[in-house]
Write a protein that holds these residues in place. Structure first.
Motif, PDB file in Angstrom:
ATOM      1  N   TRP A 114       0.840  -1.204   0.000  1.00 54.35           N
ATOM      2  CA  TRP A 114       0.000   0.000   0.000  1.00 54.35           C
ATOM      3  C   TRP A 114       0.874   1.252   0.000  1.00 54.35           C
ATOM      4  CZ3 TRP A 114      -4.642  -0.465  -1.649  1.00 54.35           C
ATOM      5  CH2 TRP A 114      -5.356  -1.647  -1.433  1.00 54.35           C
ATOM      6  N   LEU A 115       2.005   1.206   0.692  1.00 50.58           N
ATOM      7  CA  LEU A 115       2.937   2.339   0.690  1.00 50.58           C
ATOM      8  C   LEU A 115       3.479   2.584  -0.717  1.00 50.58           C
ATOM      9  CD1 LEU A 115       4.465   4.469   2.311  1.00 50.58           C
ATOM     10  CD2 LEU A 115       6.224   2.757   2.760  1.00 50.58           C
ATOM     11  N   ILE A 116       3.812   1.522  -1.416  1.00 45.68           N
ATOM     12  CA  ILE A 116       4.275   1.656  -2.804  1.00 45.68           C
ATOM     13  C   ILE A 116       3.170   2.242  -3.675  1.00 45.68           C
ATOM     14  CG2 ILE A 116       4.949   0.329  -4.858  1.00 45.68           C
ATOM     15  CD1 ILE A 116       6.566  -1.481  -2.944  1.00 45.68           C
ATOM     16  N   ALA A 117       1.927   1.810  -3.457  1.00 47.43           N
ATOM     17  CA  ALA A 117       0.790   2.352  -4.224  1.00 47.43           C
ATOM     18  C   ALA A 117       0.655   3.857  -4.000  1.00 47.43           C
ATOM     19  CB  ALA A 117      -0.498   1.630  -3.833  1.00 47.43           C
ATOM     20  N   VAL A 118       0.831   4.291  -2.751  1.00 46.74           N
ATOM     21  CA  VAL A 118       0.775   5.729  -2.443  1.00 46.74           C
ATOM     22  C   VAL A 118       1.921   6.460  -3.139  1.00 46.74           C
ATOM     23  CG1 VAL A 118       1.058   7.431  -0.586  1.00 46.74           C
ATOM     24  CG2 VAL A 118      -0.465   5.473  -0.271  1.00 46.74           C
ATOM     25  N   MET A 119       3.109   5.874  -3.117  1.00 47.68           N
ATOM     26  CA  MET A 119       4.262   6.521  -3.757  1.00 47.68           C
ATOM     27  C   MET A 119       4.066   6.625  -5.266  1.00 47.68           C
ATOM     28  SD  MET A 119       7.401   5.020  -1.346  1.00 47.68           S
ATOM     29  CE  MET A 119       8.107   4.203  -2.683  1.00 47.68           C
ATOM     30  N   ILE A 120       3.563   5.568  -5.896  1.00 50.76           N
ATOM     31  CA  ILE A 120       3.337   5.605  -7.345  1.00 50.76           C
ATOM     32  C   ILE A 120       2.287   6.649  -7.694  1.00 50.76           C
ATOM     33  CG2 ILE A 120       2.348   4.285  -9.272  1.00 50.76           C
ATOM     34  CD1 ILE A 120       3.774   1.823  -8.082  1.00 50.76           C
ATOM     35  N   SER A 121       1.211   6.674  -6.936  1.00 49.76           N
ATOM     36  CA  SER A 121       0.166   7.661  -7.230  1.00 49.76           C
ATOM     37  C   SER A 121       0.669   9.084  -6.977  1.00 49.76           C
ATOM     38  CB  SER A 121      -1.099   7.371  -6.428  1.00 49.76           C
ATOM     39  OG  SER A 121      -0.856   7.445  -5.050  1.00 49.76           O
ATOM     40  N   SER A 122       1.544   9.252  -5.992  1.00 47.10           N
ATOM     41  CA  SER A 122       2.105  10.581  -5.723  1.00 47.10           C
ATOM     42  C   SER A 122       2.985  11.059  -6.871  1.00 47.10           C
ATOM     43  CB  SER A 122       2.933  10.559  -4.439  1.00 47.10           C
ATOM     44  OG  SER A 122       2.111  10.248  -3.346  1.00 47.10           O
ATOM     45  N   LEU A 123       3.643  10.133  -7.545  1.00 52.43           N
ATOM     46  CA  LEU A 123       4.479  10.515  -8.688  1.00 52.43           C
ATOM     47  C   LEU A 123       3.650  11.091  -9.831  1.00 52.43           C
ATOM     48  CD1 LEU A 123       7.030   7.566  -8.773  1.00 52.43           C
ATOM     49  CD2 LEU A 123       7.449   9.936  -8.091  1.00 52.43           C
ATOM     50  N   SER A 124       2.384  10.691  -9.905  1.00 56.14           N
ATOM     51  CA  SER A 124       1.545  11.241 -10.975  1.00 56.14           C
ATOM     52  C   SER A 124       1.329  12.750 -10.803  1.00 56.14           C
ATOM     53  CB  SER A 124       0.216  10.500 -11.044  1.00 56.14           C
ATOM     54  OG  SER A 124      -0.519  10.685  -9.863  1.00 56.14           O
ATOM     55  N   ILE A 125       1.499  13.253  -9.586  1.00 52.72           N
ATOM     56  CA  ILE A 125       1.402  14.706  -9.365  1.00 52.72           C
ATOM     57  C   ILE A 125       2.462  15.418 -10.203  1.00 52.72           C
ATOM     58  CG2 ILE A 125       1.693  16.554  -7.671  1.00 52.72           C
ATOM     59  CD1 ILE A 125       0.569  14.642  -5.557  1.00 52.72           C
ATOM     60  N   LEU A 126       3.687  14.856 -10.206  1.00 58.04           N
ATOM     61  CA  LEU A 126       4.785  15.479 -10.955  1.00 58.04           C
ATOM     62  C   LEU A 126       4.478  15.563 -12.444  1.00 58.04           C
ATOM     63  CD1 LEU A 126       7.842  13.777  -9.217  1.00 58.04           C
ATOM     64  CD2 LEU A 126       6.930  16.076  -8.835  1.00 58.04           C
ATOM     65  N   VAL A 127       3.771  14.581 -12.969  1.00 62.84           N
ATOM     66  CA  VAL A 127       3.454  14.561 -14.388  1.00 62.84           C
ATOM     67  C   VAL A 127       2.483  15.686 -14.741  1.00 62.84           C
ATOM     68  CG1 VAL A 127       2.364  13.188 -16.220  1.00 62.84           C
ATOM     69  CG2 VAL A 127       3.878  12.089 -14.565  1.00 62.84           C
ATOM     70  N   PHE A 128       1.537  15.961 -13.833  1.00 58.85           N
ATOM     71  CA  PHE A 128       0.474  16.918 -14.155  1.00 58.85           C
ATOM     72  C   PHE A 128       0.659  18.315 -13.553  1.00 58.85           C
ATOM     73  CE2 PHE A 128      -1.492  12.813 -14.931  1.00 58.85           C
ATOM     74  CZ  PHE A 128      -2.080  13.026 -16.169  1.00 58.85           C
ATOM     75  N   VAL A 129       1.684  18.527 -12.745  1.00 62.44           N
ATOM     76  CA  VAL A 129       1.922  19.844 -12.149  1.00 62.44           C
ATOM     77  C   VAL A 129       2.100  20.927 -13.208  1.00 62.44           C
ATOM     78  CG1 VAL A 129       3.682  21.197 -10.892  1.00 62.44           C
ATOM     79  CG2 VAL A 129       2.660  19.192  -9.861  1.00 62.44           C
ATOM     80  N   PRO A 130       2.794  20.660 -14.331  1.00 61.17           N
ATOM     81  CA  PRO A 130       2.897  21.716 -15.348  1.00 61.17           C
ATOM     82  C   PRO A 130       1.535  22.201 -15.847  1.00 61.17           C
ATOM     83  CG  PRO A 130       4.490  19.999 -15.807  1.00 61.17           C
ATOM     84  CD  PRO A 130       3.614  19.499 -14.684  1.00 61.17           C
ATOM     85  N   ILE A 131       0.530  21.344 -15.822  1.00 60.67           N
ATOM     86  CA  ILE A 131      -0.820  21.749 -16.237  1.00 60.67           C
ATOM     87  C   ILE A 131      -1.507  22.500 -15.098  1.00 60.67           C
ATOM     88  CG2 ILE A 131      -3.091  20.906 -16.983  1.00 60.67           C
ATOM     89  CD1 ILE A 131      -1.604  18.499 -18.194  1.00 60.67           C
ATOM     90  N   GLY A 132      -1.337  21.980 -13.891  1.00 64.61           N
ATOM     91  CA  GLY A 132      -1.958  22.611 -12.732  1.00 64.61           C
ATOM     92  C   GLY A 132      -1.842  21.705 -11.514  1.00 64.61           C
ATOM     93  N   VAL A 133      -1.642  22.304 -10.341  1.00 63.68           N
ATOM     94  CA  VAL A 133      -1.488  21.542  -9.097  1.00 63.68           C
ATOM     95  C   VAL A 133      -2.764  20.752  -8.798  1.00 63.68           C
ATOM     96  CG1 VAL A 133      -1.089  21.724  -6.607  1.00 63.68           C
ATOM     97  CG2 VAL A 133       0.175  23.190  -8.172  1.00 63.68           C
ATOM     98  N   GLU A 134      -3.920  21.383  -9.044  1.00 62.31           N
ATOM     99  CA  GLU A 134      -5.186  20.704  -8.771  1.00 62.31           C
ATOM    100  C   GLU A 134      -5.331  19.450  -9.636  1.00 62.31           C
ATOM    101  OE1 GLU A 134      -5.246  23.948 -10.065  1.00 62.31           O
ATOM    102  OE2 GLU A 134      -5.150  24.915  -8.112  1.00 62.31           O
ATOM    103  N   ILE A 135      -4.946  19.564 -10.902  1.00 61.73           N
ATOM    104  CA  ILE A 135      -5.013  18.428 -11.826  1.00 61.73           C
ATOM    105  C   ILE A 135      -4.086  17.320 -11.332  1.00 61.73           C
ATOM    106  CG2 ILE A 135      -4.605  17.663 -14.201  1.00 61.73           C
ATOM    107  CD1 ILE A 135      -6.934  19.530 -14.061  1.00 61.73           C
ATOM    108  N   GLY A 136      -2.894  17.705 -10.855  1.00 62.43           N
ATOM    109  CA  GLY A 136      -1.942  16.727 -10.326  1.00 62.43           C
ATOM    110  C   GLY A 136      -2.498  15.986  -9.124  1.00 62.43           C
ATOM    111  N   LEU A 137      -3.139  16.715  -8.213  1.00 61.66           N
ATOM    112  CA  LEU A 137      -3.734  16.082  -7.031  1.00 61.66           C
ATOM    113  C   LEU A 137      -4.883  15.148  -7.418  1.00 61.66           C
ATOM    114  CD1 LEU A 137      -3.694  19.108  -4.566  1.00 61.66           C
ATOM    115  CD2 LEU A 137      -2.264  17.051  -4.480  1.00 61.66           C
TER     116      LEU A 137
END
Length: 165
Positions: A27-50
């Motif tokens: 589950w910790l790995i799942a949280v880490m992987i999903s958190s990395l998706s924030i980095l992918v979408f931050v250039p579009i917007g922080v809200e989109i990343g979250l």
């Protein structure tokens, strides 16, 4: 008018049941992987990343939950994941821990064996199949409680078998 259909067979008593749920570190790995998706979408917007992180975690959580196999032993049947068999076809049952379990999952593994293994669960139980119509020589299943499963199926732990020899 009367119903001539046979009465349903009474439910067999469950002797052992276990769900092979993911460990905390999965589950910790799942949280880490999903958190990395924030980095992918931050250039579009922080809200989109979250939002993306929440959606990715939800997808991973659903997949982990839906794919969680169960081991169920009743007086008449054995169910391991998607495979089921009548207990009369169950032969020798042996439980393994540590290096013995690693050996069973690796060098000792038969190519036709049915496997229900989870990388986050170390112990395994090997269940010989005595059904002549089935080419599967044995089932190898992960379990957190090999001693209990082996006891219910009338087998022994590998170290116990070595001690008797």
């Amino acid at each position: 008018m009367h119903d001539s259909s046979p009465a349903p067979a009474p439910e067999a008593r469950v002797l052992y049941e276990e769900k092979l749920r993911p460990s905390a570190w999965i589950w910790l790995i799942a949280v880490m992987i999903s958190s990395l998706s924030i980095l992918v979408f931050v250039p579009i917007g922080v809200e989109i990343g979250l939002i993306a992180a929440v959606v990715v975690f939800a997808i991973i959580a659903i997949l982990l939950t839906v794919s969680t196999p169960r081991i169920v032993v009743t007086e008449r049947t054995l169910q391991v994941g998607r495979a089921g068999i009548e207990r009369q076809h169950v032969g020798l049952v042996t439980g393994y821990r540590g290096e013995d379990a690693t050996h069973q999952r690796g060098p000792a593994l038969h190519g036709l064996a049915f496997m229900c293994l989870r990388g986050w669960i170390d112990p395994v139980v090997r269940i010989q199949i005595e059904d002549l119509r089935d080419r599967t020589p044995y089932w190898l299943a992960s379990t957190r409680n090999p001693e209990q499963l082996v006891e219910v199926l009338g087998g022994t732990m590998a170290r116990d078998a070595d001690a008797e020899a």
